[in-house]
Design a protein around this motif. Sequence first.
Motif, PDB file in Angstrom:
ATOM      1  N   LEU A   9       0.874  -1.172   0.000  1.00 57.37           N
ATOM      2  CA  LEU A   9       0.000   0.000   0.000  1.00 57.37           C
ATOM      3  C   LEU A   9       0.910   1.220   0.000  1.00 57.37           C
ATOM      4  O   LEU A   9       1.650   1.451   0.951  1.00 57.37           O
ATOM      5  CB  LEU A   9      -0.890   0.000   1.246  1.00 57.37           C
ATOM      6  CG  LEU A   9      -1.835   1.210   1.368  1.00 57.37           C
ATOM      7  CD1 LEU A   9      -2.920   1.178   0.303  1.00 57.37           C
ATOM      8  CD2 LEU A   9      -2.453   1.276   2.761  1.00 57.37           C
ATOM      9  N   PRO A  12      -3.127   5.995   0.758  1.00 56.40           N
ATOM     10  CA  PRO A  12      -4.541   5.687   0.906  1.00 56.40           C
ATOM     11  C   PRO A  12      -5.306   6.063  -0.355  1.00 56.40           C
ATOM     12  O   PRO A  12      -4.947   7.013  -1.036  1.00 56.40           O
ATOM     13  CB  PRO A  12      -4.984   6.546   2.092  1.00 56.40           C
ATOM     14  CG  PRO A  12      -3.854   7.403   2.460  1.00 56.40           C
ATOM     15  CD  PRO A  12      -2.636   6.967   1.722  1.00 56.40           C
ATOM     16  N   PRO A  16      -4.047  -1.678  -3.436  1.00 51.74           N
ATOM     17  CA  PRO A  16      -2.770  -2.321  -3.189  1.00 51.74           C
ATOM     18  C   PRO A  16      -2.294  -3.029  -4.452  1.00 51.74           C
ATOM     19  O   PRO A  16      -3.108  -3.499  -5.247  1.00 51.74           O
ATOM     20  CB  PRO A  16      -3.092  -3.329  -2.094  1.00 51.74           C
ATOM     21  CG  PRO A  16      -4.556  -3.582  -2.206  1.00 51.74           C
ATOM     22  CD  PRO A  16      -5.163  -2.323  -2.726  1.00 51.74           C
ATOM     23  N   ASP A  44      -7.504  -4.153   7.355  1.00 52.04           N
ATOM     24  CA  ASP A  44      -6.589  -3.687   6.295  1.00 52.04           C
ATOM     25  C   ASP A  44      -7.282  -2.639   5.431  1.00 52.04           C
ATOM     26  O   ASP A  44      -6.646  -1.689   4.970  1.00 52.04           O
ATOM     27  CB  ASP A  44      -6.176  -4.854   5.381  1.00 52.04           C
ATOM     28  CG  ASP A  44      -5.384  -5.891   6.121  1.00 52.04           C
ATOM     29  OD1 ASP A  44      -4.156  -5.841   6.092  1.00 52.04           O
ATOM     30  OD2 ASP A  44      -6.017  -6.766   6.749  1.00 52.04           O
ATOM     31  N   TYR A  45      -8.574  -2.842   5.213  1.00 54.13           N
ATOM     32  CA  TYR A  45      -9.318  -1.915   4.360  1.00 54.13           C
ATOM     33  C   TYR A  45      -9.359  -0.520   4.977  1.00 54.13           C
ATOM     34  O   TYR A  45      -9.312   0.485   4.260  1.00 54.13           O
ATOM     35  CB  TYR A  45     -10.730  -2.461   4.099  1.00 54.13           C
ATOM     36  CG  TYR A  45     -11.472  -1.662   3.061  1.00 54.13           C
ATOM     37  CD1 TYR A  45     -11.105  -1.723   1.719  1.00 54.13           C
ATOM     38  CD2 TYR A  45     -12.522  -0.829   3.420  1.00 54.13           C
ATOM     39  CE1 TYR A  45     -11.767  -0.973   0.759  1.00 54.13           C
ATOM     40  CE2 TYR A  45     -13.196  -0.077   2.468  1.00 54.13           C
ATOM     41  CZ  TYR A  45     -12.814  -0.154   1.151  1.00 54.13           C
ATOM     42  OH  TYR A  45     -13.464   0.589   0.205  1.00 54.13           O
ATOM     43  N   TYR A  47      -7.013   0.873   6.506  1.00 57.43           N
ATOM     44  CA  TYR A  47      -5.741   1.529   6.132  1.00 57.43           C
ATOM     45  C   TYR A  47      -5.742   1.898   4.651  1.00 57.43           C
ATOM     46  O   TYR A  47      -5.187   2.918   4.251  1.00 57.43           O
ATOM     47  CB  TYR A  47      -4.546   0.632   6.471  1.00 57.43           C
ATOM     48  CG  TYR A  47      -4.386   0.461   7.966  1.00 57.43           C
ATOM     49  CD1 TYR A  47      -3.771   1.442   8.735  1.00 57.43           C
ATOM     50  CD2 TYR A  47      -4.901  -0.661   8.613  1.00 57.43           C
ATOM     51  CE1 TYR A  47      -3.658   1.311  10.107  1.00 57.43           C
ATOM     52  CE2 TYR A  47      -4.790  -0.801   9.988  1.00 57.43           C
ATOM     53  CZ  TYR A  47      -4.168   0.185  10.730  1.00 57.43           C
ATOM     54  OH  TYR A  47      -4.070   0.061  12.090  1.00 57.43           O
ATOM     55  N   MET A  48      -6.381   1.078   3.815  1.00 58.58           N
ATOM     56  CA  MET A  48      -6.435   1.384   2.377  1.00 58.58           C
ATOM     57  C   MET A  48      -7.224   2.663   2.121  1.00 58.58           C
ATOM     58  O   MET A  48      -6.911   3.426   1.211  1.00 58.58           O
ATOM     59  CB  MET A  48      -7.090   0.228   1.608  1.00 58.58           C
ATOM     60  CG  MET A  48      -6.276  -1.045   1.627  1.00 58.58           C
ATOM     61  SD  MET A  48      -7.153  -2.329   0.695  1.00 58.58           S
ATOM     62  CE  MET A  48      -6.516  -3.778   1.502  1.00 58.58           C
ATOM     63  N   LEU A  56       3.560   4.819   5.936  1.00 56.50           N
ATOM     64  CA  LEU A  56       3.495   4.288   4.567  1.00 56.50           C
ATOM     65  C   LEU A  56       4.824   4.521   3.853  1.00 56.50           C
ATOM     66  O   LEU A  56       5.554   5.430   4.229  1.00 56.50           O
ATOM     67  CB  LEU A  56       2.367   4.990   3.793  1.00 56.50           C
ATOM     68  CG  LEU A  56       0.945   4.745   4.290  1.00 56.50           C
ATOM     69  CD1 LEU A  56      -0.030   5.651   3.539  1.00 56.50           C
ATOM     70  CD2 LEU A  56       0.539   3.292   4.137  1.00 56.50           C
ATOM     71  N   PRO A  57       5.103   3.767   2.774  1.00 59.19           N
ATOM     72  CA  PRO A  57       4.339   2.622   2.295  1.00 59.19           C
ATOM     73  C   PRO A  57       4.496   1.423   3.230  1.00 59.19           C
ATOM     74  O   PRO A  57       5.444   1.357   4.002  1.00 59.19           O
ATOM     75  CB  PRO A  57       4.978   2.334   0.932  1.00 59.19           C
ATOM     76  CG  PRO A  57       6.372   2.859   1.043  1.00 59.19           C
ATOM     77  CD  PRO A  57       6.303   4.035   1.957  1.00 59.19           C
ATOM     78  N   LEU A  60       0.678  -4.953   3.390  1.00 58.46           N
ATOM     79  CA  LEU A  60      -0.592  -5.238   4.050  1.00 58.46           C
ATOM     80  C   LEU A  60      -0.638  -6.670   4.616  1.00 58.46           C
ATOM     81  O   LEU A  60       0.231  -7.491   4.350  1.00 58.46           O
ATOM     82  CB  LEU A  60      -1.726  -5.060   3.046  1.00 58.46           C
ATOM     83  CG  LEU A  60      -2.000  -3.609   2.628  1.00 58.46           C
ATOM     84  CD1 LEU A  60      -2.738  -3.582   1.294  1.00 58.46           C
ATOM     85  CD2 LEU A  60      -2.803  -2.899   3.712  1.00 58.46           C
TER      86      LEU A  60
END
Length: 377
Positions: A9, A12, A16, A44-45, A47-48, A56-57, A60
């Motif tokens: 990732l 945002p 990914p 995880d979503y 964070y996406m 970041l990066p 995941l």
Amino acid sequence: MTAIRAAVLRAPGRPPAIEQVELAAPRDSEIVVRIEAAGVCHSDYHYMTGDLTAPLPLVLGHEGAGIVEELGPRASGRIRVGDRVALLWRPRCGVCEACVSGNPVLCELGKVQAATGGLPDGTSRLSLPVDSGGAADGTALHHLMGVSCFAEKVVVNENAAVVVPDGVPPEVAAISACAVITGVGAVLNVVEFAAGRPLLVIGAGGVGLSAVMGAALTGAHPVIVVDVDDRKLELARELGAAIAINGRETDATAAVLAATGGRGVDWAIEAIGRPATLRQALDCTAAGGAVVAVGLGSADTEFAVPLNQLVQRQKRVIGSLYGSSNPPIDLPRIFQLYLAGRLPIDRLLGERLPLDEVAAAYEHLVSGAVGRGILVP
Ligand code: APR
Ligand code: ZN
Ligand code: ZN
């Protein structure tokens, strides 16, 4: 350094992508684990989308299991090469105040991992090749929650691994280490005197369905589930829910109150992380009962608690992270219950996709895929 494929990732809002990244050798008591299965968890979503933030990066994935391939120079010997292990996103140091007082979910190492995007020592074993934007010093890629298992291999601290007994498949081990321990743990570690009392679960994703299984195990009755998807409600029934309510078609609060003779439930577990469903959980709770808030929302999510419900009706709101568990004890308990047929964790499994399809797996999660998706490197 080993070159591995991993789901990175970068920012945002950007899906990914699988990239070739570098994995450094394990230090001290770290271990190398070849990933066999990783669960498609909603966290995880967050964070996406940027609902939750991390350095970041990053790579995941935080719900994984695999085979130990290598030990660091100061590994204890408790875990051996060839062992199958499930990975924990909250290792315990054993000596901080939280660990010593029996609350290892709040271990200081969690803060170190979150702040640094590293392993418990605050440094990363992951880096991007220089030609793909990596820094020359190789420090530009972070771990997610000390795990980063949407990858062929991981380096984790040995305290973030629990040995998996024979007979537990890798995908069952993987989801047990996040969704299952979170949902089952909320029941086994937080809920009290459940047998014969009504218990509500709001949200029938991997976490909520695990709470349903845990509630069925403790003899809570009736177990009531609310979701907005009939297919998920059907699965919840199969896992032990006596009453399943579609909150999109029905006034769920009225339906829960009607199902409990107007009284409400003793325990309401919210496994979504939204203000509206948290409030629904509170409104469905009987006087003296408790809401167990399990779902993660965005970092600034709030919900309103009317003072009269809190004081005159003496309701409680209890936060529970990671099942309020002590994973080195609770995860083996969950595996034994699975092997004994008392926790049908395999019934939670949904589609199985190759790691390359990580972006599609999350599109499916968001659009309502039933059962926990599994990514296989
Ligand atoms: N009312 C009822 N159910 C809802 C509603 C709503 N308003 N909105 C969403 N849901 C249901 C979805 O249909 C889905 O079944 O909530 C469920 C959420 O499940 P998943 O997306 O699979 O999420 P899961 O991985 O189970 O995690 C749940 O816990 O750990 C946290 O970050 C995680 O916030 C997430 C939560
Ligand atoms: Zn998770
Ligand atoms: Zn600690």
